[in-house]
Write an enzyme that holds these catalytic residues in place. Sequence first.
Site, PDB file in Angstrom:
ATOM      1  N   ARG A   1      -7.678  17.437 -10.225  1.00  0.00           N
ATOM      2  CA  ARG A   1      -7.729  16.009  -9.909  1.00  0.00           C
ATOM      3  C   ARG A   1      -8.455  15.787  -8.592  1.00  0.00           C
ATOM      4  NH1 ARG A   1      -1.831  13.694 -10.104  1.00  0.00           N
ATOM      5  NH2 ARG A   1      -2.698  12.437  -8.424  1.00  0.00           N
TER       6      ARG A   1
ATOM      7  N   LYS B   1      10.199  14.272  -4.463  1.00  0.00           N
ATOM      8  CA  LYS B   1      11.115  13.156  -4.248  1.00  0.00           C
ATOM      9  C   LYS B   1      11.491  12.482  -5.577  1.00  0.00           C
ATOM     10  CE  LYS B   1       9.513   9.599  -2.003  1.00  0.00           C
ATOM     11  NZ  LYS B   1       9.593   8.220  -2.513  1.00  0.00           N
TER      12      LYS B   1
ATOM     13  N   ARG C   1      -3.029  22.802  -7.700  1.00  0.00           N
ATOM     14  CA  ARG C   1      -2.777  22.427  -9.094  1.00  0.00           C
ATOM     15  C   ARG C   1      -4.053  22.335  -9.901  1.00  0.00           C
ATOM     16  NH1 ARG C   1       0.571  16.974  -8.224  1.00  0.00           N
ATOM     17  NH2 ARG C   1       2.424  17.832  -7.223  1.00  0.00           N
TER      18      ARG C   1
ATOM     19  N   ARG D   1      10.113   0.492   4.737  1.00  0.00           N
ATOM     20  CA  ARG D   1       8.918   1.148   5.271  1.00  0.00           C
ATOM     21  C   ARG D   1       8.666   0.782   6.720  1.00  0.00           C
ATOM     22  NH1 ARG D   1       4.874   1.583   0.188  1.00  0.00           N
ATOM     23  NH2 ARG D   1       5.902   3.437  -0.596  1.00  0.00           N
TER      24      ARG D   1
ATOM     25  N   ARG E   1      -2.875  11.244   3.323  1.00  0.00           N
ATOM     26  CA  ARG E   1      -1.645  10.626   2.809  1.00  0.00           C
ATOM     27  C   ARG E   1      -0.440  11.100   3.608  1.00  0.00           C
ATOM     28  NH1 ARG E   1      -1.633  12.304  -3.114  1.00  0.00           N
ATOM     29  NH2 ARG E   1       0.385  11.282  -3.270  1.00  0.00           N
TER      30      ARG E   1
END
Length: 212
Positions: free
Chosen positions: A158, A15, A124, A90, A169
């Site tokens: 991470r 995004k 990642r 939101r 999330r």
Amino acid sequence: MDSSIVLFGPPGAGKGTQAGRIVQATGKPQVSTGDMLRAAVEEGTELGRIAKGYMESGGLVPDEVIIGLIKERIKQPDASGGLLFDGFPRTIPQAEALEEIAPVSMVIAIHVEDESIVERICGRFTCASCGEVYHDVFRPCKIDSICDSCGGIEFKRRADDSEQTVRARLSAYHEQTSPLESWYESKGLLQRIDGNHSIDQVGNSISNLINE
Ligand SMILES: [Zn+2]
């Protein structure tokens, strides 16, 4: 004030990149309520002081505070050509308030299957020495476990990229966004974009929509 654009997209769907391109293509400045809240808190404005209390207690910042920030933002001279809203609205009350204060011509919702996002984000890793970014599936090291650029053999992942965190999330995102997508759909403003393509392909689909 010219019409504004609202951008929706789950974490890991690219995004941010697409928002940057829309800003370039349309000249509409990007407005992120997250960034504005942090700035207001830092500057110590009245809204910032109110928001800080909620943020420090771990609560959600109420709609009135967010809407207050947007009302202030809309008064800035660079908002006259419309804005690109990212991370706002939101909630339905926020969307209703926005309808009152700024015309929205289009709501772009980037759609990516949860499974592909989990795959994208969780694969990642980076080289501990030079920071080169790799991915288990999309960008593996040419020689297994040896950094292409510096020959390093230590890599970092991470902690918040763990699958559980990403799924949490994503479900929070869907819970928040689905009612808004339906709301905008009922107004004929929603455009769904298939985000399961390269950055350029997704960018082109968005440009086609904007230039229509
Ligand atoms: Zn390296």
